[in-house]
Design a protein around this motif. Sequence first.
Motif, PDB file in Angstrom:
ATOM      1  N   ASN A  30       0.812  -1.220   0.000  1.00  0.00           N
ATOM      2  CA  ASN A  30       0.000   0.000   0.000  1.00  0.00           C
ATOM      3  C   ASN A  30       0.848   1.274   0.000  1.00  0.00           C
ATOM      4  N   GLN A  31       2.173   1.081  -0.108  1.00  0.00           N
ATOM      5  CA  GLN A  31       3.122   2.200  -0.195  1.00  0.00           C
ATOM      6  C   GLN A  31       2.926   3.206   0.951  1.00  0.00           C
ATOM      7  N   LEU A  32       2.886   2.665   2.171  1.00  0.00           N
ATOM      8  CA  LEU A  32       2.678   3.495   3.351  1.00  0.00           C
ATOM      9  C   LEU A  32       3.984   4.162   3.779  1.00  0.00           C
ATOM     10  N   PRO A  33       3.920   5.345   4.345  1.00  0.00           N
ATOM     11  CA  PRO A  33       5.145   6.085   4.702  1.00  0.00           C
ATOM     12  C   PRO A  33       5.894   5.510   5.905  1.00  0.00           C
ATOM     13  N   ASN A  34       5.243   4.628   6.696  1.00  0.00           N
ATOM     14  CA  ASN A  34       5.893   4.102   7.898  1.00  0.00           C
ATOM     15  C   ASN A  34       6.559   2.751   7.671  1.00  0.00           C
ATOM     16  N   VAL A  35       6.797   2.381   6.412  1.00  0.00           N
ATOM     17  CA  VAL A  35       7.331   1.046   6.131  1.00  0.00           C
ATOM     18  C   VAL A  35       8.705   0.838   6.776  1.00  0.00           C
ATOM     19  N   GLN A  36       9.550   1.856   6.782  1.00  0.00           N
ATOM     20  CA  GLN A  36      10.869   1.709   7.392  1.00  0.00           C
ATOM     21  C   GLN A  36      10.763   1.561   8.914  1.00  0.00           C
ATOM     22  N   ASP A  37       9.842   2.287   9.520  1.00  0.00           N
ATOM     23  CA  ASP A  37       9.652   2.171  10.970  1.00  0.00           C
ATOM     24  C   ASP A  37       9.215   0.756  11.353  1.00  0.00           C
ATOM     25  N   LEU A  38       8.335   0.166  10.554  1.00  0.00           N
ATOM     26  CA  LEU A  38       7.862  -1.196  10.822  1.00  0.00           C
ATOM     27  C   LEU A  38       9.000  -2.200  10.680  1.00  0.00           C
ATOM     28  N   MET A  39       9.852  -1.996   9.682  1.00  0.00           N
ATOM     29  CA  MET A  39      10.992  -2.890   9.493  1.00  0.00           C
ATOM     30  C   MET A  39      11.964  -2.777  10.658  1.00  0.00           C
ATOM     31  N   ARG A  40      12.170  -1.546  11.120  1.00  0.00           N
ATOM     32  CA  ARG A  40      13.083  -1.320  12.243  1.00  0.00           C
ATOM     33  C   ARG A  40      12.548  -1.988  13.517  1.00  0.00           C
ATOM     34  N   GLU A  41      11.244  -1.929  13.737  1.00  0.00           N
ATOM     35  CA  GLU A  41      10.637  -2.586  14.903  1.00  0.00           C
ATOM     36  C   GLU A  41      10.828  -4.097  14.830  1.00  0.00           C
ATOM     37  N   GLN A  42      10.650  -4.645  13.629  1.00  0.00           N
ATOM     38  CA  GLN A  42      10.844  -6.088  13.454  1.00  0.00           C
ATOM     39  C   GLN A  42      12.273  -6.493  13.808  1.00  0.00           C
ATOM     40  N   LEU A  43      13.242  -5.727  13.347  1.00  0.00           N
ATOM     41  CA  LEU A  43      14.646  -6.057  13.581  1.00  0.00           C
ATOM     42  C   LEU A  43      15.049  -5.843  15.037  1.00  0.00           C
ATOM     43  N   ASP A  44      14.450  -4.864  15.693  1.00  0.00           N
ATOM     44  CA  ASP A  44      14.729  -4.662  17.120  1.00  0.00           C
ATOM     45  C   ASP A  44      14.316  -5.893  17.915  1.00  0.00           C
ATOM     46  N   GLY A  45      13.124  -6.420  17.615  1.00  0.00           N
ATOM     47  CA  GLY A  45      12.665  -7.626  18.302  1.00  0.00           C
ATOM     48  C   GLY A  45      13.520  -8.831  17.977  1.00  0.00           C
ATOM     49  N   ALA A  46      13.921  -8.956  16.715  1.00  0.00           N
ATOM     50  CA  ALA A  46      14.757 -10.078  16.295  1.00  0.00           C
ATOM     51  C   ALA A  46      16.126 -10.029  16.966  1.00  0.00           C
ATOM     52  N   CYS A  47      16.693  -8.837  17.083  1.00  0.00           N
ATOM     53  CA  CYS A  47      17.998  -8.680  17.720  1.00  0.00           C
ATOM     54  C   CYS A  47      17.925  -9.070  19.194  1.00  0.00           C
ATOM     55  N   ARG A  48      16.896  -8.615  19.879  1.00  0.00           N
ATOM     56  CA  ARG A  48      16.740  -8.970  21.296  1.00  0.00           C
ATOM     57  C   ARG A  48      16.596 -10.476  21.472  1.00  0.00           C
ATOM     58  N   ALA A  49      15.835 -11.112  20.577  1.00  0.00           N
ATOM     59  CA  ALA A  49      15.639 -12.559  20.665  1.00  0.00           C
ATOM     60  C   ALA A  49      16.952 -13.306  20.437  1.00  0.00           C
ATOM     61  N   ALA A  50      17.742 -12.861  19.461  1.00  0.00           N
ATOM     62  CA  ALA A  50      19.031 -13.502  19.187  1.00  0.00           C
ATOM     63  C   ALA A  50      19.996 -13.329  20.357  1.00  0.00           C
ATOM     64  N   LEU A  51      20.016 -12.145  20.948  1.00  0.00           N
ATOM     65  CA  LEU A  51      20.877 -11.899  22.110  1.00  0.00           C
ATOM     66  C   LEU A  51      20.446 -12.754  23.296  1.00  0.00           C
ATOM     67  N   ASP A  52      19.144 -12.949  23.464  1.00  0.00           N
ATOM     68  CA  ASP A  52      18.646 -13.805  24.546  1.00  0.00           C
ATOM     69  C   ASP A  52      19.130 -15.239  24.376  1.00  0.00           C
ATOM     70  N   VAL A  53      19.125 -15.721  23.129  1.00  0.00           N
ATOM     71  CA  VAL A  53      19.603 -17.080  22.864  1.00  0.00           C
ATOM     72  C   VAL A  53      21.066 -17.219  23.267  1.00  0.00           C
ATOM     73  N   LEU A  54      21.891 -16.247  22.868  1.00  0.00           N
ATOM     74  CA  LEU A  54      23.315 -16.297  23.206  1.00  0.00           C
ATOM     75  C   LEU A  54      23.543 -16.164  24.705  1.00  0.00           C
ATOM     76  N   ASN A  55      22.806 -15.274  25.354  1.00  0.00           N
ATOM     77  CA  ASN A  55      22.960 -15.101  26.806  1.00  0.00           C
ATOM     78  C   ASN A  55      22.559 -16.366  27.554  1.00  0.00           C
ATOM     79  N   ASP A  56      21.481 -16.996  27.116  1.00  0.00           N
ATOM     80  CA  ASP A  56      21.038 -18.239  27.764  1.00  0.00           C
ATOM     81  C   ASP A  56      22.068 -19.348  27.558  1.00  0.00           C
ATOM     82  N   ALA A  57      22.666 -19.400  26.370  1.00  0.00           N
ATOM     83  CA  ALA A  57      23.688 -20.399  26.091  1.00  0.00           C
ATOM     84  C   ALA A  57      24.905 -20.167  26.983  1.00  0.00           C
TER      85      ALA A  57
END
Length: 262
Positions: free
Chosen positions: A228-255
């Motif tokens: 839909n060519q929305l102006p917030n597409v980059q913000d949504l991508m950044r939110e996705q990556l923030d969550g993914a980064c936290r999840a990956a760091l949690d895996v390493l910290n738990d290991a």
Amino acid sequence: MPSNKTAVKTTAAAAVSKHAKSAHSLDKIASKYHSRMRTVDASSDSLSEGVVVPALREAIVEGVLAPGSRLSEVQVAKQLNVSRTPMREAFAQLEREGLVTVLPRVGAYVRAVTLRDVEEIYTVRAALECLAVQLASERITALGTAQLDDVIEAMRMSVDADDPAGYVDALDRFYAIVMTIADNRTLQESHAGLIGPVRRLRRIAMARGGRMQASFSQTVRIRDAIVNQLPNVQDLMREQLDGACRAALDVLNDAGDSSDKN
């Protein structure tokens, strides 16, 4: 209390058992890719691309080959049922993907991922993928929309089936489609070298409660913003990556916590 000699024998037996289990798993993975090859008499280039690279990539991501494992050309070639000829190019390709480290005159090793690696990778991913979704939203076509819808449906089915491995494979395809729609070869090549090191961490993270559903919900929002060519597409991508980064760091910290306890 067992003697030192008994302890050494037990440790050696465990190591042999672990190697045999890894080899057996690698054999099974390789047989799947061999069956997809059209002819047995294939060239070394096609074997590298069609068998060696995908089989080793899967084995590393799935944890069959643990971080730090040495990859002997002779042993791996035997396990994959190929000659040594395609091995060097396969190792070079996997090094470009960030899955393997090749040391001159020493050999190839499965790359271990550190906390710093994750933080740096996701910082660069944010820059590249935010640009990618912006370009994709500007260049979206009916074909691109259909491709995104197809992969979103595959992701939905994996969520419903509680299949983290299938979900991560579909998520990889989603990113690949976005990169294709963005239509920037330099961007695609730069991005390809970043995904490898975090694939295994991401697959582990997706098996944790709620992470797969959260990722899917955000991916659907990104798809809608692109189409839909929305102006917030980059913000949504950044939110996705923030969550993914936290999840990956949690895996390493738990290991790390588990290693400290052992």
